[in-house]
Design a protein around this motif. Sequence first.
Motif, PDB file in Angstrom:
ATOM      1  N   ASP A   1      15.177  -4.323  23.166  1.00 52.15           N
ATOM      2  CA  ASP A   1      14.889  -3.154  23.326  1.00 52.15           C
ATOM      3  C   ASP A   1      15.495  -3.008  21.671  1.00 52.15           C
ATOM      4  O   ASP A   1      14.133  -1.983  20.644  1.00 52.15           O
ATOM      5  CB  ASP A   1      16.081  -2.520  23.260  1.00 52.15           C
ATOM      6  N   LYS A   2      15.935  -4.226  21.223  1.00 46.38           N
ATOM      7  CA  LYS A   2      15.788  -4.245  19.567  1.00 46.38           C
ATOM      8  C   LYS A   2      14.763  -5.050  18.410  1.00 46.38           C
ATOM      9  O   LYS A   2      14.771  -4.910  17.625  1.00 46.38           O
ATOM     10  CB  LYS A   2      17.803  -4.588  19.066  1.00 46.38           C
ATOM     11  N   TYR A   3      14.365  -5.856  19.636  1.00 49.05           N
ATOM     12  CA  TYR A   3      13.404  -6.442  18.947  1.00 49.05           C
ATOM     13  C   TYR A   3      12.330  -7.134  19.376  1.00 49.05           C
ATOM     14  O   TYR A   3      11.232  -7.627  18.702  1.00 49.05           O
ATOM     15  CB  TYR A   3      14.841  -8.807  18.612  1.00 49.05           C
TER      16      TYR A   3
ATOM     17  N   ARG B   1       9.729 -14.655  26.087  1.00 49.76           N
ATOM     18  CA  ARG B   1      10.057 -13.430  25.561  1.00 49.76           C
ATOM     19  C   ARG B   1      11.540 -13.280  26.121  1.00 49.76           C
ATOM     20  O   ARG B   1      12.880 -13.479  25.818  1.00 49.76           O
ATOM     21  CB  ARG B   1       9.705 -12.148  25.968  1.00 49.76           C
TER      22      ARG B   1
ATOM     23  N   GLN C   1      18.988  -5.995  25.755  1.00 51.02           N
ATOM     24  CA  GLN C   1      19.428  -5.098  24.218  1.00 51.02           C
ATOM     25  C   GLN C   1      18.220  -5.984  23.698  1.00 51.02           C
ATOM     26  O   GLN C   1      17.386  -5.910  22.622  1.00 51.02           O
ATOM     27  CB  GLN C   1      20.759  -5.375  23.442  1.00 51.02           C
TER      28      GLN C   1
ATOM     29  N   ALA D   1      10.768  -5.732  21.814  1.00 49.51           N
ATOM     30  CA  ALA D   1       9.733  -5.711  22.979  1.00 49.51           C
ATOM     31  C   ALA D   1       8.330  -4.795  21.585  1.00 49.51           C
ATOM     32  O   ALA D   1       8.372  -4.782  20.811  1.00 49.51           O
ATOM     33  CB  ALA D   1      10.175  -4.015  23.747  1.00 49.51           C
ATOM     34  N   ARG D   2       7.277  -4.242  22.743  1.00 53.70           N
ATOM     35  CA  ARG D   2       6.123  -3.582  21.490  1.00 53.70           C
ATOM     36  C   ARG D   2       6.501  -2.686  21.043  1.00 53.70           C
ATOM     37  O   ARG D   2       7.297  -1.550  21.360  1.00 53.70           O
ATOM     38  CB  ARG D   2       4.576  -3.443  22.320  1.00 53.70           C
ATOM     39  N   GLY D   3       6.124  -2.666  19.476  1.00 53.88           N
ATOM     40  CA  GLY D   3       6.946  -2.092  18.488  1.00 53.88           C
ATOM     41  C   GLY D   3       7.434  -2.132  18.565  1.00 53.88           C
ATOM     42  O   GLY D   3       8.677  -2.111  16.471  1.00 53.88           O
ATOM     43  N   ARG D   4       8.947  -3.363  17.884  1.00 53.41           N
ATOM     44  CA  ARG D   4       9.984  -4.294  17.784  1.00 53.41           C
ATOM     45  C   ARG D   4      10.099  -5.090  16.516  1.00 53.41           C
ATOM     46  O   ARG D   4       8.536  -5.156  16.852  1.00 53.41           O
ATOM     47  CB  ARG D   4      11.037  -4.489  18.457  1.00 53.41           C
ATOM     48  N   PRO D   5      10.734  -5.486  15.786  1.00 54.68           N
ATOM     49  CA  PRO D   5      10.160  -6.023  14.859  1.00 54.68           C
ATOM     50  C   PRO D   5       9.772  -7.583  15.207  1.00 54.68           C
ATOM     51  O   PRO D   5       9.090  -8.270  14.123  1.00 54.68           O
ATOM     52  CB  PRO D   5      11.005  -6.254  13.217  1.00 54.68           C
ATOM     53  N   TRP D   6      10.276  -8.188  15.712  1.00 49.29           N
ATOM     54  CA  TRP D   6       9.989  -9.618  16.496  1.00 49.29           C
ATOM     55  C   TRP D   6       8.782  -9.766  17.368  1.00 49.29           C
ATOM     56  O   TRP D   6       8.729 -10.656  18.161  1.00 49.29           O
ATOM     57  CB  TRP D   6      10.859 -10.549  17.073  1.00 49.29           C
ATOM     58  N   HIS D   7       8.428  -8.280  17.414  1.00 53.10           N
ATOM     59  CA  HIS D   7       7.217  -9.109  19.103  1.00 53.10           C
ATOM     60  C   HIS D   7       5.623  -9.717  18.094  1.00 53.10           C
ATOM     61  O   HIS D   7       5.598  -9.216  17.013  1.00 53.10           O
ATOM     62  CB  HIS D   7       7.124  -7.297  19.340  1.00 53.10           C
TER      63      HIS D   7
END
Length: 289
Positions: A156-158, A135, A153, A160-166
């Motif tokens: 935070d945006k993509y 990552r 960012q 991390a766990r729970g983000r759309p690209w995780h």
Amino acid sequence: MFISMIDLHTHTTASDGQYSPRELMQKAAEKSISVLAITDHDTVAGLEEGAQAAQEYGITFVPGIELNIQRPGCEFHLLGLGLQTISASMRDIIQFLMDSRNERNQFVVSKMNEDGIDVTLEQIQSEFPGQVLGRPHFAAWLEEHSIVRHRQQAFDKYLARGRPWHVERVGANLDESIQAIYDSGGIPVLAHPMSLYLSWTKLEPVLVDFHERGILGMECFHPGARVGECLRLEEIARRLGFFVTAGSDFHGEKVRADRKPGHTCGGKKIDDRFWLEELKPALEARQKP
């Protein structure tokens, strides 16, 4: 009184660090670090260069690795410290983790493509030659291509766990990993126990189980935890029979600006008791016939 600094948890460009093994050793020498372990994620590719550079700089080198272990809902990492050889069992685990990481990376790229970013995994890899993609590399690529303003960012945006690209990682089997570390002449050490995300009540029985299964050391001092938590972990470790280590988990200023080689929780210097009184005796005991 001068206290010699050490560091038993660092990363290089062989995985997701900023500095090559040689550059890391040079940096350690500049900081008067006397003992340093390289513990790259799921690879031993940087150990040979690290050993050579450590000898040139007069640093005691601890060959290591940080293995990702399968456990739902947490980040379970196992350090192998003091590796003497790389056993066939260790190579098998590394290959399994590399294959799993490549598959995960392809999933991440697919999610990026779905959101309109035209890139291939091969294109991203080409910008980080010889490195094991994770990552942090995706975050660096997104920053370099002005998709995010900075690497944090990207998480935070993509990413991390729970983000759309995780995409969740697949880890190695714990017992097989412990045995592979022993087969390689090293000692298994639980990395940053707070990342197991367990309450204090639930943590201790898990640690008892880990110790019974062969994990001998615990990284009680880590910059990701508060000083009070680290002291409590040390008390638990002593009571349960673990030896205690400390590390910076240093990746480089561009990766984690808040982490410095030779320093751990609360910005405290890592003094040499964690080598002289903890890891070194444990390694020597393992090497006795």
